[in-house]
Design an enzyme around this catalytic site. Sequence first.
Site, PDB file in Angstrom:
ATOM      1  N   GLU A 175      -1.452   0.283   2.796  1.00 54.27           N
ATOM      2  CA  GLU A 175      -2.135   0.025   3.914  1.00 54.27           C
ATOM      3  C   GLU A 175      -3.596   0.709   3.712  1.00 54.27           C
ATOM      4  OE1 GLU A 175       1.351   0.568   7.348  1.00 54.27           O
ATOM      5  OE2 GLU A 175       0.043   2.129   7.023  1.00 54.27           O
ATOM      6  N   GLU A 362       7.757  -1.782   5.505  1.00 52.03           N
ATOM      7  CA  GLU A 362       7.938  -0.741   6.392  1.00 52.03           C
ATOM      8  C   GLU A 362       8.155  -1.285   8.007  1.00 52.03           C
ATOM      9  OE1 GLU A 362       5.120   2.261   7.225  1.00 52.03           O
ATOM     10  OE2 GLU A 362       4.721   2.513   4.925  1.00 52.03           O
TER      11      GLU A 362
END
Length: 450
Positions: A175, A362
């Site tokens: 991320e 995720e």
Amino acid sequence: MKSIIQDTPFTKQLFGDDFTWGVSTAAVQIEGAHDAEGKGESIWDVFTTSKGKIKNNHHHYTATDFYNRYEADIDLIKQLNIPNFRFSIAWARILPNGTGAVNQAGIDFYNRVIDYCLQQGVEPWLTLYHWDLPHALELQGGWINRAIVDWFAEYVAVCANAFGDRVKHWMVMNEPAVFTGAGYFFGIHAPGRSGIKNFLPAIHHAVLSMAEGGRVLRSVLPLADIGTTFSCSYIEPYSDKPKDIAAAIRVDALLNRLFIEPVLGLGYPAELSVLKGMEKYILPGDEDKLQFDFDFIGLQNYTREIVKYSFFTPYIQASLVKAEKRQVPVTAMGWEVYPASIYHILKKYEKYPQIKKIYLTESGAAFPDDVTEGKVDDPQRVAYLQNYLQQVLKAKDEGCKVSGYFIWTLTDNFEWAEGYNPRFGIIYVDFETQQRIVKASGQWYAELLK
């Protein structure tokens, strides 16, 4: 015994035999042992010492003590029938100063973790950078210093040579939009820098490093499965007014397109006029250096965001309409529970022909969890996972190239600036005693994967 998932409208088999199931974690959030056996300081080690940066002045120095309890936690992974375990390497545990001398004790620790995973029949998936830059490099500018591309390449090469004989699956970064935005623009995450002057170079150097990390892995491990991960939120305009629609397009470009499109060879999104200030950091030849042909892309989705035009919001003239103001179901993080978000995200990224394969690396939710008579019943989390997986299956049945799903996360842990308050785990942790209790959601996942 009555099955906890007997009413679930899907089974593992519906996803196909080649669908990958797993669970994800991050070093800072679980390892503890922040200064053990030669580990250097990370930016999070320093950031948590600043009063008021972390809720309740919590810190990660012990976390869930995975450093000392990894065997027991991997045993739980096996017990829950989870075949794949995603975890990250702490850069400062390998290279205490970020570059230069290698800390053999750090190499040895991850070798023990990898070997024990394989011994227990659990496949390790390594993330090389999950936000814990060595503090020694931050003192030299961190992600705003272009030299970080070389520093990162050195670190990746050390890891590839140390672990590549047993690890097949690699993720270069986790991320980048979050660690650059929260850490170099808003200052709410480590290292606590703020402002556009920090954010713009951090963006460009993160993308360069992500691609360079992929090239280093490919050169050392030509047969490895190499990917990287991106945070994604499904974006919708607050109304059908042209200004709200345009604002939503800009926010989508910032949150969902800013990092992946240059990697795919599409350049930075043209909708973001603020990126014109980044031109001074882009050198001749960078356009090619930004690109890498990843074997897979990891997408990480939790919610959707509703966006409206905001004249007073600098740079982007857009603001988010908070979920609690919209009277919708929310998690303990204040994020809307909106299962269709993961479907829309998959359909969005399916449109990029350059992407070969997608894993959802995720997906999960934080809810208040209590221990009652030695058990943790978390029906909201079970419902969340079921409903999101239904949307994943819908996308897969429509031809989306989604190949796996990793729950965030294994155990309750240190949730960055939120401290230990939000609990995302499918295993409950008593942070005073380090006792583990498998939640009902963990039992549900175990039965799904049985």
